[in-house]
Design a protein around this motif. Structure first.
Motif, PDB file in Angstrom:
ATOM      1  N   HIS A   1      -1.748 -37.656 -24.723  1.00  0.00           N
ATOM      2  CA  HIS A   1      -2.904 -37.368 -23.860  1.00  0.00           C
ATOM      3  C   HIS A   1      -2.846 -35.957 -23.292  1.00  0.00           C
ATOM      4  O   HIS A   1      -3.870 -35.335 -23.058  1.00  0.00           O
ATOM      5  CB  HIS A   1      -3.055 -38.446 -22.770  1.00  0.00           C
ATOM      6  CG  HIS A   1      -2.421 -38.115 -21.468  1.00  0.00           C
ATOM      7  ND1 HIS A   1      -1.075 -38.131 -21.285  1.00  0.00           N
ATOM      8  CD2 HIS A   1      -2.963 -37.753 -20.284  1.00  0.00           C
ATOM      9  CE1 HIS A   1      -0.814 -37.787 -20.028  1.00  0.00           C
ATOM     10  NE2 HIS A   1      -1.941 -37.554 -19.398  1.00  0.00           N
TER      11      HIS A   1
ATOM     12  N   TYR B   1       2.054 -42.143 -25.363  1.00  0.00           N
ATOM     13  CA  TYR B   1       0.834 -41.862 -24.586  1.00  0.00           C
ATOM     14  C   TYR B   1       0.989 -40.555 -23.807  1.00  0.00           C
ATOM     15  O   TYR B   1       0.104 -39.696 -23.795  1.00  0.00           O
ATOM     16  CB  TYR B   1       0.544 -43.023 -23.620  1.00  0.00           C
ATOM     17  CG  TYR B   1      -0.277 -42.591 -22.427  1.00  0.00           C
ATOM     18  CD1 TYR B   1      -1.625 -42.303 -22.569  1.00  0.00           C
ATOM     19  CD2 TYR B   1       0.313 -42.413 -21.172  1.00  0.00           C
ATOM     20  CE1 TYR B   1      -2.378 -41.854 -21.482  1.00  0.00           C
ATOM     21  CE2 TYR B   1      -0.426 -41.970 -20.094  1.00  0.00           C
ATOM     22  CZ  TYR B   1      -1.765 -41.694 -20.248  1.00  0.00           C
ATOM     23  OH  TYR B   1      -2.502 -41.240 -19.192  1.00  0.00           O
TER      24      TYR B   1
ATOM     25  N   ARG C   1     -13.119 -37.523 -19.311  1.00  0.00           N
ATOM     26  CA  ARG C   1     -12.967 -38.396 -20.482  1.00  0.00           C
ATOM     27  C   ARG C   1     -12.637 -39.803 -20.041  1.00  0.00           C
ATOM     28  O   ARG C   1     -11.939 -40.036 -19.044  1.00  0.00           O
ATOM     29  CB  ARG C   1     -11.937 -37.824 -21.448  1.00  0.00           C
ATOM     30  CG  ARG C   1     -10.478 -38.125 -21.186  1.00  0.00           C
ATOM     31  CD  ARG C   1      -9.914 -37.661 -19.886  1.00  0.00           C
ATOM     32  NE  ARG C   1      -8.490 -37.681 -19.830  1.00  0.00           N
ATOM     33  CZ  ARG C   1      -7.738 -38.723 -19.419  1.00  0.00           C
ATOM     34  NH1 ARG C   1      -8.288 -39.834 -19.037  1.00  0.00           N
ATOM     35  NH2 ARG C   1      -6.428 -38.628 -19.403  1.00  0.00           N
TER      36      ARG C   1
ATOM     37  N   GLU D   1      -7.154 -44.403 -27.115  1.00  0.00           N
ATOM     38  CA  GLU D   1      -5.723 -44.116 -27.077  1.00  0.00           C
ATOM     39  C   GLU D   1      -4.969 -45.297 -27.690  1.00  0.00           C
ATOM     40  O   GLU D   1      -4.580 -46.235 -26.994  1.00  0.00           O
ATOM     41  CB  GLU D   1      -5.304 -43.836 -25.632  1.00  0.00           C
ATOM     42  CG  GLU D   1      -6.115 -42.672 -25.058  1.00  0.00           C
ATOM     43  CD  GLU D   1      -5.454 -41.911 -23.938  1.00  0.00           C
ATOM     44  OE1 GLU D   1      -4.760 -42.541 -23.135  1.00  0.00           O
ATOM     45  OE2 GLU D   1      -5.649 -40.679 -23.868  1.00  0.00           O
TER      46      GLU D   1
ATOM     47  N   ALA E   1     -10.573 -42.796 -21.495  1.00  0.00           N
ATOM     48  CA  ALA E   1      -9.555 -42.858 -22.551  1.00  0.00           C
ATOM     49  C   ALA E   1      -8.865 -44.214 -22.592  1.00  0.00           C
ATOM     50  O   ALA E   1      -7.670 -44.324 -22.322  1.00  0.00           O
ATOM     51  CB  ALA E   1      -8.545 -41.731 -22.314  1.00  0.00           C
ATOM     52  N   PRO E   2      -9.612 -45.266 -22.894  1.00  0.00           N
ATOM     53  CA  PRO E   2      -8.994 -46.590 -22.866  1.00  0.00           C
ATOM     54  C   PRO E   2      -8.085 -46.851 -24.059  1.00  0.00           C
ATOM     55  O   PRO E   2      -8.251 -46.246 -25.118  1.00  0.00           O
ATOM     56  CB  PRO E   2     -10.211 -47.526 -22.933  1.00  0.00           C
ATOM     57  CG  PRO E   2     -11.230 -46.741 -23.690  1.00  0.00           C
ATOM     58  CD  PRO E   2     -11.009 -45.303 -23.339  1.00  0.00           C
ATOM     59  N   SER E   3      -7.136 -47.747 -23.852  1.00  0.00           N
ATOM     60  CA  SER E   3      -6.323 -48.223 -24.964  1.00  0.00           C
ATOM     61  C   SER E   3      -6.986 -49.508 -25.466  1.00  0.00           C
ATOM     62  O   SER E   3      -7.286 -50.387 -24.658  1.00  0.00           O
ATOM     63  CB  SER E   3      -4.901 -48.532 -24.487  1.00  0.00           C
ATOM     64  OG  SER E   3      -4.338 -47.363 -23.960  1.00  0.00           O
TER      65      SER E   3
ATOM     66  N   ARG F   1      -8.339 -41.189 -13.348  1.00  0.00           N
ATOM     67  CA  ARG F   1      -7.666 -42.397 -13.842  1.00  0.00           C
ATOM     68  C   ARG F   1      -7.090 -43.191 -12.675  1.00  0.00           C
ATOM     69  O   ARG F   1      -6.986 -42.690 -11.551  1.00  0.00           O
ATOM     70  CB  ARG F   1      -6.566 -42.023 -14.845  1.00  0.00           C
ATOM     71  CG  ARG F   1      -5.497 -41.145 -14.253  1.00  0.00           C
ATOM     72  CD  ARG F   1      -4.487 -40.706 -15.312  1.00  0.00           C
ATOM     73  NE  ARG F   1      -3.483 -39.837 -14.719  1.00  0.00           N
ATOM     74  CZ  ARG F   1      -2.543 -39.208 -15.393  1.00  0.00           C
ATOM     75  NH1 ARG F   1      -2.462 -39.342 -16.704  1.00  0.00           N
ATOM     76  NH2 ARG F   1      -1.658 -38.445 -14.793  1.00  0.00           N
TER      77      ARG F   1
ATOM     78  N   TRP G   1      -1.027 -44.324 -12.436  1.00  0.00           N
ATOM     79  CA  TRP G   1      -0.491 -43.196 -13.196  1.00  0.00           C
ATOM     80  C   TRP G   1       0.108 -42.107 -12.316  1.00  0.00           C
ATOM     81  O   TRP G   1       0.683 -41.148 -12.827  1.00  0.00           O
ATOM     82  CB  TRP G   1      -1.591 -42.598 -14.096  1.00  0.00           C
ATOM     83  CG  TRP G   1      -1.975 -43.527 -15.196  1.00  0.00           C
ATOM     84  CD1 TRP G   1      -3.137 -44.237 -15.291  1.00  0.00           C
ATOM     85  CD2 TRP G   1      -1.195 -43.890 -16.343  1.00  0.00           C
ATOM     86  NE1 TRP G   1      -3.119 -45.022 -16.424  1.00  0.00           N
ATOM     87  CE2 TRP G   1      -1.943 -44.828 -17.083  1.00  0.00           C
ATOM     88  CE3 TRP G   1       0.070 -43.524 -16.810  1.00  0.00           C
ATOM     89  CZ2 TRP G   1      -1.476 -45.399 -18.269  1.00  0.00           C
ATOM     90  CZ3 TRP G   1       0.536 -44.086 -17.991  1.00  0.00           C
ATOM     91  CH2 TRP G   1      -0.242 -45.013 -18.698  1.00  0.00           C
TER      92      TRP G   1
HETATM   93  N1  GLU Z   1      -4.912 -45.016 -22.206  1.00  0.00           N
HETATM   94  C1  GLU Z   1      -4.609 -45.100 -20.818  1.00  0.00           C
HETATM   95  C2  GLU Z   1      -4.928 -46.517 -20.348  1.00  0.00           C
HETATM   96  O1  GLU Z   1      -5.711 -47.193 -20.980  1.00  0.00           O
HETATM   97  C3  GLU Z   1      -5.485 -44.130 -20.064  1.00  0.00           C
HETATM   98  C4  GLU Z   1      -4.807 -43.387 -19.006  1.00  0.00           C
HETATM   99  C5  GLU Z   1      -5.528 -42.075 -18.739  1.00  0.00           C
HETATM  100  O2  GLU Z   1      -6.746 -42.123 -18.486  1.00  0.00           O
HETATM  101  O3  GLU Z   1      -4.909 -41.010 -18.824  1.00  0.00           O
HETATM  102  O4  GLU Z   1      -4.414 -46.943 -19.355  1.00  0.00           O
END
Ligand code: GLU
Length: 500
Positions: A237, A233, A41, A77, A43-45, A251, A255
């Protein structure tokens, strides 16, 4: 609190949540995919900026899902409403479209594992939180900003771990009566998880790129639901990756430190833990200091994905460049396989760099030159048209008025063993061909040939050239005549001598 009291508390905190965890789980059944298929996936903010690191992330998701016949989905996200920027999701969508890194399902094209926007999944998260409250695994915390600040300062002073845990988790064991009193007062609260972590325990992250990384276990009672009722978050997630059956979380390695938290949440919730692949950040050599640093939004225009389109760098070129970045053995393969695209390459996590990856614009240009050298003149013409239509209408008109001429020009020395490599961007179609068009060559159009700066032009040499020039000569004959002419007039007859 006994079970009866916990059920009462859960009802008080979440009166509108009528679904159960089991009902939700039923709505998100296992995917039926081939053995080994990866579910990834992006999953951008939606914060209003899309950088090349995001693009790299989406590219990796796309590549690994694609080559394993899996699923690549897009999830927004947006639970951090303070960072949310209007129109940001459109930028993400249009970037994915521009680079043709299209998800199989998700926020762009729907799917049965949705909704794919976190703010639309509040009820789902709250169902799980309500369940955790009933099970005594989470609790409301009424600590104020000031109280938290005070704890923090003390911890800093004593060089202790920062956060709400152990003796600092003052609201962990509040009675139902005390909680009711807070609620009657209208006191604001967050929901925290009860961390079972211990100070000296460690956990190991089996990272697909970096190998095993051992870190201290999480012992902080992390916030899982904020005052606004939305999850953090970290919590959201974990729930989503579980329900949407993500098999590999790809990612950025910023993280990695959060992994113990995420692992613990998965364990408390009873979820299967997905695999993780944390990739290294993009770096460059700072022009001022000479030190290697991360690409920066403020200092490096090439950090923003909008840069590439504006510079006329083809999407395929950017993806080839990303391929060289993510797999160290890609470039050699690409140079050897002249009729292949990155889609034919067997990407692997094991070949991903573990430290920072140098982002070299010159390298990007070179790979684009190779890319263009393998394309037909017609395709380069067709692909560059939309660029000029958008950014340079005048040249767009020249292109459409002189289509055949321009294609013939682009076709010169294109199909031999060593095709020309003068085009790195769409812009180069103009810079390389511009002398063919009088309106550019003579700038203001007022000038005529007679006004050419005669002092700097070797008229005699031009005359000699015209004497030997025969338009019926083939390439080789023409070139050997030029060499003779050069030698006779004290010019270098081969490039190596000129370079010396
Ligand atoms: N929403 C997080 C971000 O934009 C994504 C982190 C992830 O991929 O788990 O940094």
């Amino acid at each position: 609190m006994n079970e009866e009291e916990r059920v009462e508390l859960a009802e008080i905190l979440f009166p509108s949540i009528k679904t159960t965890r089991d009902e939700i789980e039923e709505k998100y059944p296992e995917r039926s995919l081939e053995e080994g298929a990866k579910v990834t996936r992006f999953a951008p903010s939606p914060t209003g900026f899309m950088h090349v690191g995001n693009l790299e992330s989406a590219f990796l998701d796309y590549i690994f899902a694609n080559q394993s016949k899996g699923i690549f989905y897009l999830r927004f996200e947006d639970t951090d409403q303070e960072r949310y920027v209007e129109g940001a999701t459109d930028l993400i969508k249009s970037s994915l479209e521009t680079f043709d890194i299209l998800p199989t399902e998700g926020a762009l094209n729907g799917g049965v594992y949705g909704p794919y926007v976190q703010s639309e999944r509040k009820e789902i998260y709250q169902t799980y939180i309500k369940d955790l409250i009933i099970k005594g695994l989470a609790y409301p915390c009424f600590m104020t900003k000031e109280e938290l600040q005070e704890i923090r300062e003390g911890q800093e002073l004593r060089k202790e771990a920062i956060g709400v845990y152990g003796p600092y988790a003052a609201d962990r064991d509040l009675s139902l009566h005390e909680i009711k009193k807070h609620l009657d007062n209208g006191d604001e609260y967050v929901i925290r998880i009860k961390s079972p972590g211990e100070v000296n325990n460690t956990v190991t992250l089996h990272d697909l790129i970096k190998g095993d990384i051992t870190m201290p276990e999480n012992m902080i009672d992390e916030v899982i639901m904020k005052k606004d009722g939305l999850p953090t978050y970290h919590f959201a997630h974990v729930i989503d990756d579980h329900l949407m059956h993500t098999t590999v979380v790809i990612r950025g390695d910023e993280w990695v430190p959060s992994y113990p938290k995420h692992l613990q949440l998965c364990q408390i919730l009873g979820f299967k833990v997905p695999k993780y692949a944390h990739y290294a950040p993009l770096t460059k050599k700072d022009e001022e200091t000479g030190n290697v640093r991360k690409l920066s939004k403020r200092k490096d225009p090439e950090f923003s994905v909008e840069y590439y389109e504006k510079q006329g760098i083809p999407a395929e070129g950017v993806k080839l460049f990303l391929s060289t970045i993510v797999n160290t053995n890609f470039e050699e393969w690409y140079l050897q396989n002249t009729d292949k695209s990155y889609l034919d390459f067997n990407f692997s996590f094991k070949k991903m760099p573990t430290g920072g990856t140098l982002f070299d614009v010159e390298k990007l240009n070179n790979i684009c030159r190779t890319y263009f050298s393998r394309e037909s003149a017609e395709k380069i013409y067709d692909d560059s048209l939309p660029y000029f239509k958008k950014y340079d209408e005048e040249f767009y008109r020249v292109m459409t008025d002189n289509k055949d001429r321009l294609i013939s020009f682009l076709d010169i020395e294109r199909n031999g063993k060593r095709p020309r490599k003068d085009i790195a961007t769409y812009k180069d179609v103009k810079t390389e061909s511009i002398y063919m068009f009088d309106e550019y060559f003579f700038g203001d159009k007022e000038k005529t040939y007679s006004e050419i700066d005669k002092e700097n032009v070797d008229i005699e040499l031009l005359k000699k050239y015209l004497n030997v020039f025969d338009e019926n000569d083939d390439n080789e004959t023409w070139y050997s005549k030029i060499q003779v002419l050069a030698e006779e007039n004290n010019y270098a007859d081969i490039l190596e001598i000129y370079v010396k």
